[in-house]
Design a protein around this motif. Structure first.
Motif, PDB file in Angstrom:
ATOM      1  N   VAL A   1       0.853  -1.185   0.000  1.00  0.00           N
ATOM      2  CA  VAL A   1       0.000   0.000   0.000  1.00  0.00           C
ATOM      3  C   VAL A   1       0.888   1.235   0.000  1.00  0.00           C
ATOM      4  O   VAL A   1       1.628   1.476   0.957  1.00  0.00           O
ATOM      5  CB  VAL A   1      -0.946   0.012   1.210  1.00  0.00           C
ATOM      6  CG1 VAL A   1      -1.807   1.279   1.200  1.00  0.00           C
ATOM      7  CG2 VAL A   1      -1.835  -1.229   1.220  1.00  0.00           C
ATOM      8  N   LEU A   2       0.833   1.985  -1.087  1.00  0.00           N
ATOM      9  CA  LEU A   2       1.615   3.218  -1.203  1.00  0.00           C
ATOM     10  C   LEU A   2       0.837   4.367  -0.577  1.00  0.00           C
ATOM     11  O   LEU A   2      -0.209   4.772  -1.076  1.00  0.00           O
ATOM     12  CB  LEU A   2       1.889   3.524  -2.676  1.00  0.00           C
ATOM     13  CG  LEU A   2       3.119   2.888  -3.315  1.00  0.00           C
ATOM     14  CD1 LEU A   2       3.099   3.105  -4.822  1.00  0.00           C
ATOM     15  CD2 LEU A   2       4.392   3.464  -2.717  1.00  0.00           C
ATOM     16  N   GLY A   3       1.325   4.866   0.541  1.00  0.00           N
ATOM     17  CA  GLY A   3       0.662   5.963   1.231  1.00  0.00           C
ATOM     18  C   GLY A   3       0.085   5.521   2.556  1.00  0.00           C
ATOM     19  O   GLY A   3      -0.532   4.452   2.643  1.00  0.00           O
ATOM     20  N   ALA A   4       0.270   6.344   3.585  1.00  0.00           N
ATOM     21  CA  ALA A   4      -0.235   6.016   4.915  1.00  0.00           C
ATOM     22  C   ALA A   4      -1.141   7.112   5.451  1.00  0.00           C
ATOM     23  O   ALA A   4      -1.251   7.299   6.664  1.00  0.00           O
ATOM     24  CB  ALA A   4       0.927   5.768   5.881  1.00  0.00           C
ATOM     25  N   GLY A   5      -1.791   7.845   4.529  1.00  0.00           N
ATOM     26  CA  GLY A   5      -2.851   8.754   4.935  1.00  0.00           C
ATOM     27  C   GLY A   5      -4.129   7.974   5.188  1.00  0.00           C
ATOM     28  O   GLY A   5      -4.125   6.735   5.251  1.00  0.00           O
ATOM     29  N   SER A   6      -5.238   8.679   5.313  1.00  0.00           N
ATOM     30  CA  SER A   6      -6.476   8.003   5.687  1.00  0.00           C
ATOM     31  C   SER A   6      -6.931   6.993   4.642  1.00  0.00           C
ATOM     32  O   SER A   6      -7.453   5.921   4.989  1.00  0.00           O
ATOM     33  CB  SER A   6      -7.582   9.018   5.970  1.00  0.00           C
ATOM     34  OG  SER A   6      -7.817   9.840   4.842  1.00  0.00           O
ATOM     35  N   ILE A   7      -6.736   7.267   3.354  1.00  0.00           N
ATOM     36  CA  ILE A   7      -7.154   6.308   2.320  1.00  0.00           C
ATOM     37  C   ILE A   7      -6.222   5.105   2.320  1.00  0.00           C
ATOM     38  O   ILE A   7      -6.669   3.953   2.193  1.00  0.00           O
ATOM     39  CB  ILE A   7      -7.207   6.979   0.938  1.00  0.00           C
ATOM     40  CG1 ILE A   7      -8.223   8.130   0.949  1.00  0.00           C
ATOM     41  CG2 ILE A   7      -7.581   5.954  -0.125  1.00  0.00           C
ATOM     42  CD1 ILE A   7      -9.617   7.735   1.400  1.00  0.00           C
ATOM     43  N   GLY A   8      -4.926   5.323   2.457  1.00  0.00           N
ATOM     44  CA  GLY A   8      -4.009   4.203   2.574  1.00  0.00           C
ATOM     45  C   GLY A   8      -4.310   3.337   3.780  1.00  0.00           C
ATOM     46  O   GLY A   8      -4.295   2.096   3.695  1.00  0.00           O
ATOM     47  N   LEU A   9      -4.608   3.958   4.902  1.00  0.00           N
ATOM     48  CA  LEU A   9      -4.943   3.203   6.113  1.00  0.00           C
ATOM     49  C   LEU A   9      -6.251   2.433   5.931  1.00  0.00           C
ATOM     50  O   LEU A   9      -6.380   1.289   6.390  1.00  0.00           O
ATOM     51  CB  LEU A   9      -5.027   4.148   7.307  1.00  0.00           C
ATOM     52  CG  LEU A   9      -3.709   4.812   7.703  1.00  0.00           C
ATOM     53  CD1 LEU A   9      -3.955   5.919   8.733  1.00  0.00           C
ATOM     54  CD2 LEU A   9      -2.717   3.799   8.256  1.00  0.00           C
ATOM     55  N   ALA A  10      -7.222   3.047   5.249  1.00  0.00           N
ATOM     56  CA  ALA A  10      -8.476   2.339   4.970  1.00  0.00           C
ATOM     57  C   ALA A  10      -8.228   1.148   4.063  1.00  0.00           C
ATOM     58  O   ALA A  10      -8.822   0.074   4.243  1.00  0.00           O
ATOM     59  CB  ALA A  10      -9.485   3.293   4.323  1.00  0.00           C
ATOM     60  N   ALA A  11      -7.339   1.296   3.082  1.00  0.00           N
ATOM     61  CA  ALA A  11      -7.020   0.181   2.186  1.00  0.00           C
ATOM     62  C   ALA A  11      -6.354  -0.956   2.955  1.00  0.00           C
ATOM     63  O   ALA A  11      -6.633  -2.138   2.711  1.00  0.00           O
ATOM     64  CB  ALA A  11      -6.119   0.672   1.052  1.00  0.00           C
ATOM     65  N   ILE A  12      -5.471  -0.615   3.874  1.00  0.00           N
ATOM     66  CA  ILE A  12      -4.837  -1.643   4.715  1.00  0.00           C
ATOM     67  C   ILE A  12      -5.892  -2.394   5.527  1.00  0.00           C
ATOM     68  O   ILE A  12      -5.885  -3.632   5.608  1.00  0.00           O
ATOM     69  CB  ILE A  12      -3.801  -0.994   5.652  1.00  0.00           C
ATOM     70  CG1 ILE A  12      -2.607  -0.480   4.848  1.00  0.00           C
ATOM     71  CG2 ILE A  12      -3.342  -1.974   6.734  1.00  0.00           C
ATOM     72  CD1 ILE A  12      -1.684   0.430   5.635  1.00  0.00           C
ATOM     73  N   TYR A  13      -6.792  -1.653   6.120  1.00  0.00           N
ATOM     74  CA  TYR A  13      -7.870  -2.233   6.933  1.00  0.00           C
ATOM     75  C   TYR A  13      -8.675  -3.247   6.137  1.00  0.00           C
ATOM     76  O   TYR A  13      -8.904  -4.381   6.583  1.00  0.00           O
ATOM     77  CB  TYR A  13      -8.745  -1.075   7.413  1.00  0.00           C
ATOM     78  CG  TYR A  13     -10.063  -1.404   8.064  1.00  0.00           C
ATOM     79  CD1 TYR A  13     -10.135  -1.773   9.403  1.00  0.00           C
ATOM     80  CD2 TYR A  13     -11.256  -1.258   7.351  1.00  0.00           C
ATOM     81  CE1 TYR A  13     -11.355  -2.005  10.011  1.00  0.00           C
ATOM     82  CE2 TYR A  13     -12.475  -1.496   7.952  1.00  0.00           C
ATOM     83  CZ  TYR A  13     -12.526  -1.871   9.285  1.00  0.00           C
ATOM     84  OH  TYR A  13     -13.751  -2.101   9.882  1.00  0.00           O
ATOM     85  N   TRP A  14      -9.071  -2.872   4.909  1.00  0.00           N
ATOM     86  CA  TRP A  14      -9.893  -3.771   4.103  1.00  0.00           C
ATOM     87  C   TRP A  14      -9.091  -4.922   3.523  1.00  0.00           C
ATOM     88  O   TRP A  14      -9.599  -6.048   3.415  1.00  0.00           O
ATOM     89  CB  TRP A  14     -10.596  -2.992   2.982  1.00  0.00           C
ATOM     90  CG  TRP A  14     -11.703  -2.154   3.513  1.00  0.00           C
ATOM     91  CD1 TRP A  14     -11.777  -0.798   3.523  1.00  0.00           C
ATOM     92  CD2 TRP A  14     -12.890  -2.627   4.157  1.00  0.00           C
ATOM     93  NE1 TRP A  14     -12.939  -0.383   4.127  1.00  0.00           N
ATOM     94  CE2 TRP A  14     -13.638  -1.487   4.524  1.00  0.00           C
ATOM     95  CE3 TRP A  14     -13.384  -3.886   4.450  1.00  0.00           C
ATOM     96  CZ2 TRP A  14     -14.869  -1.588   5.171  1.00  0.00           C
ATOM     97  CZ3 TRP A  14     -14.609  -3.993   5.103  1.00  0.00           C
ATOM     98  CH2 TRP A  14     -15.335  -2.850   5.458  1.00  0.00           C
TER      99      TRP A  14
END
Length: 337
Positions: free
Chosen positions: A163-176
């Motif tokens: 996952v490239l990026g650790a902002g809110s969208i990156g964190l949401a992608a990690i979660y899912w």
């Protein structure tokens, strides 16, 4: 009512008294309980050529209590706790009936969460479980962005995911990715400041961009990533994802880059990479996000780094535009803070 008003590009928001909204046919009015700040809000108030209308109230990551119903709305009730997609459509076309009003020819935005009250499209709304807090309700929208991107990747169980990026969208992608069956997940960013948060959201590890990045990421995953989720929207990151992904792998762009972003097609061709671009969400994805939070998968609460009232919000918004280190800021229009 009070609202933080966007005056024009590059100017600070101004808290003003504006007219209370009245629901039109097919709409409801909510008393806003929380609204999150999105990177799009920061970008589209800064003079990049695709700004919001002058003298408008923005904010699209919202939830609240229904206080008024428009004509023809019979599936909602006063007092219900809801969120909604920030768009409405005609309600009759194929796209609207499929829960995707973004594709409706008569699509209209429904923003205004940086005010005390706002209009929402009733057909685009989701009734939230009673177990959820206002903070949870305002997380549904960014979580739905992440869910759609991960779904588009058609991830196999045990897949290696970067996952490239650790902002809110990156964190949401990690979660899912974690909930939907990924194997190892590595979060990647220029800075390690959200490394712990990424792991709490479900990442197996964290790597910074820089020398030896490809080898370090492959080592952490046990091989090159089968899937790369690009969640930064920064120029150059689509090409970076092509470089990192395994031959025959999948790249999904969630970052919504608004500038020309060159790639090297020959490398993508040689690796036979599949590239998809993910936009927004549909109503089923909104509902699923609410259901998963209601079922106790509440790790996304960790993303909320600050909650402020309307009076303090303009100064904080300017700090965010200048690069302040926050993950997810929420506005509580009724707070005195």
């Amino acid at each position: 009512m009070k609202a933080a008003v966007f005056k024009r590009a590059g100017m600070p928001l101004v808290v003003e008294t504006v007219d209370d909204p009245t629901p039109r046919a097919g709409e409801a009015v909510i008393k806003v309980q929380r609204c999150g700040v999105c990177g799009t809000d920061l970008h589209m108030t800064s003079g990049h050529g695709n700004d919001f209308p002058d003298n408008s109230v923005i904010g699209h990551e919202y939830c609240g209590e229904i206080v008024a119903l428009g004509k023809g709305v019979d599936h909602l009730k006063l007092g219900q706790f809801v969120t909604a997609m920030p768009v409405g459509g005609c309600g009759q076309c194929q796209a609207c009936l499929a829960g995707y009003p973004m594709a409706c020819m008569r699509m209209e935005g429904r923003v205004g969460g940086f005010g005390e009250y706002m209009r929402i499209a009733a057909q685009s709304s989701v009734i939230l479980p009673e177990t959820l807090s206002a903070a949870d309700g305002a997380l549904v929208e960014p979580l739905a962005v992440g869910l759609r991107g991960v779904r588009l990747a058609r991830m196999q169980p045990g897949a290696r995911v970067a996952v490239l990026g650790a902002g809110s969208i990156g964190l949401a992608a990690i979660y899912w990715a974690r909930l939907l069956g990924a194997g190892k997940i590595v979060a990647i960013s220029r800075s390690a400041r959200r490394a712990d948060l990424a792991v709490q959201m479900g990442a197996s590890g964290f790597e910074t961009l820089g020398e030896g990045e490809g080898e370090r990421i492959a080592s952490a995953l046990g091989g090159m990533p089968d899937i790369v989720l690009e969640c930064t929207g920064a120029i150059g990151m689509t090409q970076k994802a092509i470089e990192l992904v395994a031959p025959g792998g999948m790249l999904v762009s969630l970052g919504f880059c608004t500038s020309p972003d060159p790639i090297l097609p020959s490398l993508a061709t040689w690796k036979q990479v599949t590239i998809k671009f993910s936009f927004a969400y549909d109503l089923r994805e909104f509902q699923h996000c609410a259901d998963m939070l209601g079922a106790g998968h509440v790790e996304p609460r960790l993303m909320i780094s600050k909650t402020v009232g309307l009076d303090a919000f303009p100064d904080l918004f300017e700090a965010l535009r200048a690069g302040a280190n926050e993950t997810k800021v929420h506005v509580d229009p009724w707070s005195a803070q």
